[in-house]
Design a protein around this motif. Sequence first.
Motif, PDB file in Angstrom:
ATOM      1  N   LYS A   1       0.901  -1.369   0.087  1.00 58.54           N
ATOM      2  CA  LYS A   1      -0.077   0.012   0.008  1.00 58.54           C
ATOM      3  C   LYS A   1       0.784   1.274  -0.015  1.00 58.54           C
ATOM      4  O   LYS A   1       0.641   2.574  -0.743  1.00 58.54           O
ATOM      5  CB  LYS A   1      -0.729   0.087   1.216  1.00 58.54           C
ATOM      6  N   ALA A   2       2.032   1.188   0.858  1.00 55.92           N
ATOM      7  CA  ALA A   2       2.924   2.401   0.766  1.00 55.92           C
ATOM      8  C   ALA A   2       3.515   2.568  -0.447  1.00 55.92           C
ATOM      9  O   ALA A   2       3.824   3.715  -0.976  1.00 55.92           O
ATOM     10  CB  ALA A   2       3.840   2.180   2.081  1.00 55.92           C
ATOM     11  N   LYS A   3       4.048   1.686  -1.314  1.00 58.89           N
ATOM     12  CA  LYS A   3       4.531   1.680  -2.623  1.00 58.89           C
ATOM     13  C   LYS A   3       3.531   2.263  -3.556  1.00 58.89           C
ATOM     14  O   LYS A   3       3.922   3.150  -4.422  1.00 58.89           O
ATOM     15  CB  LYS A   3       4.955   0.176  -2.960  1.00 58.89           C
ATOM     16  N   LYS A   4       2.274   1.792  -3.508  1.00 61.24           N
ATOM     17  CA  LYS A   4       1.209   2.221  -4.340  1.00 61.24           C
ATOM     18  C   LYS A   4       1.106   3.816  -4.055  1.00 61.24           C
ATOM     19  O   LYS A   4       0.843   4.504  -5.129  1.00 61.24           O
ATOM     20  CB  LYS A   4      -0.045   1.623  -4.195  1.00 61.24           C
ATOM     21  N   ARG A   5       1.040   4.257  -2.796  1.00 60.33           N
ATOM     22  CA  ARG A   5       0.725   5.692  -2.651  1.00 60.33           C
ATOM     23  C   ARG A   5       1.993   6.454  -3.181  1.00 60.33           C
ATOM     24  O   ARG A   5       1.667   7.343  -3.674  1.00 60.33           O
ATOM     25  CB  ARG A   5       0.718   5.604  -1.039  1.00 60.33           C
ATOM     26  N   GLU A   6       3.103   5.959  -2.924  1.00 60.12           N
ATOM     27  CA  GLU A   6       4.286   6.778  -3.581  1.00 60.12           C
ATOM     28  C   GLU A   6       4.359   6.678  -5.110  1.00 60.12           C
ATOM     29  O   GLU A   6       4.393   7.911  -5.590  1.00 60.12           O
ATOM     30  CB  GLU A   6       5.780   5.963  -3.024  1.00 60.12           C
ATOM     31  N   GLU A   7       3.676   5.697  -5.774  1.00 61.58           N
ATOM     32  CA  GLU A   7       3.604   5.708  -7.156  1.00 61.58           C
ATOM     33  C   GLU A   7       2.758   6.825  -7.535  1.00 61.58           C
ATOM     34  O   GLU A   7       3.048   7.683  -8.509  1.00 61.58           O
ATOM     35  CB  GLU A   7       3.206   4.202  -7.485  1.00 61.58           C
ATOM     36  N   ILE A   8       1.506   6.826  -6.704  1.00 55.91           N
ATOM     37  CA  ILE A   8       0.572   7.771  -7.213  1.00 55.91           C
ATOM     38  C   ILE A   8       0.736   9.256  -6.838  1.00 55.91           C
ATOM     39  O   ILE A   8       0.704  10.128  -7.641  1.00 55.91           O
ATOM     40  CB  ILE A   8      -0.798   7.561  -6.334  1.00 55.91           C
ATOM     41  N   LEU A   9       1.573   9.411  -5.618  1.00 58.05           N
ATOM     42  CA  LEU A   9       2.068  10.681  -5.534  1.00 58.05           C
ATOM     43  C   LEU A   9       3.179  11.207  -6.578  1.00 58.05           C
ATOM     44  O   LEU A   9       3.188  12.360  -6.958  1.00 58.05           O
ATOM     45  CB  LEU A   9       2.926  10.937  -3.997  1.00 58.05           C
ATOM     46  N   ALA A  10       4.075  10.449  -6.987  1.00 58.04           N
ATOM     47  CA  ALA A  10       5.031  10.615  -8.268  1.00 58.04           C
ATOM     48  C   ALA A  10       4.411  11.022  -9.352  1.00 58.04           C
ATOM     49  O   ALA A  10       4.554  12.043 -10.079  1.00 58.04           O
ATOM     50  CB  ALA A  10       5.944   9.516  -8.169  1.00 58.04           C
TER      51      ALA A  10
END
Length: 160
Positions: A101-110
């Motif tokens: 979930k944290a990785k997906k969040r970082e991808e979305i923010l990027a």
Amino acid sequence: MSEQREDPEPDYEKNFTIFFDSSEQDVSCAKIFWNSAILHPTLESRLVSGDIRQRLKVADGIQPNSYAACESLAVDLKNEEFMRNVFLKQKIDERLMYMEKAKKREEILALLKKQREERIKKEMISRPYQKKKKTEGERSLVEDDSKGIQEAIRAVAALD
């Protein structure tokens, strides 16, 4: 015989409370109250209690339960180890889920940051070609000028 029948009635009246001039509802409520007010003997005064386990002494000879106790201890240890392993596996799975979930969040923010930067670049390219918006100060000057022009027109019309 009739004398024997008369004797039990007075004994009967001595053992029970009689309510004179009371309604049946009051009598039934009073009976319920007095029946509930019966005090039971204390736990210590009873010979046998359901709360206390009473066991007979085991003979000193053969103790077959000693092997069963060791076996149950081993089973308990196996169960405890199994439960610990299950708990640790659940914790690991939970941690992996949160990491995904944290990785997906970082991808979305990027992605959002990239889109914002692209939009800003496009705005900078098109800025020289956009109409200039009037500020508040410029708007008030235009309004003041229009009022002055209208007054001048009135003054000229008054001269005629």
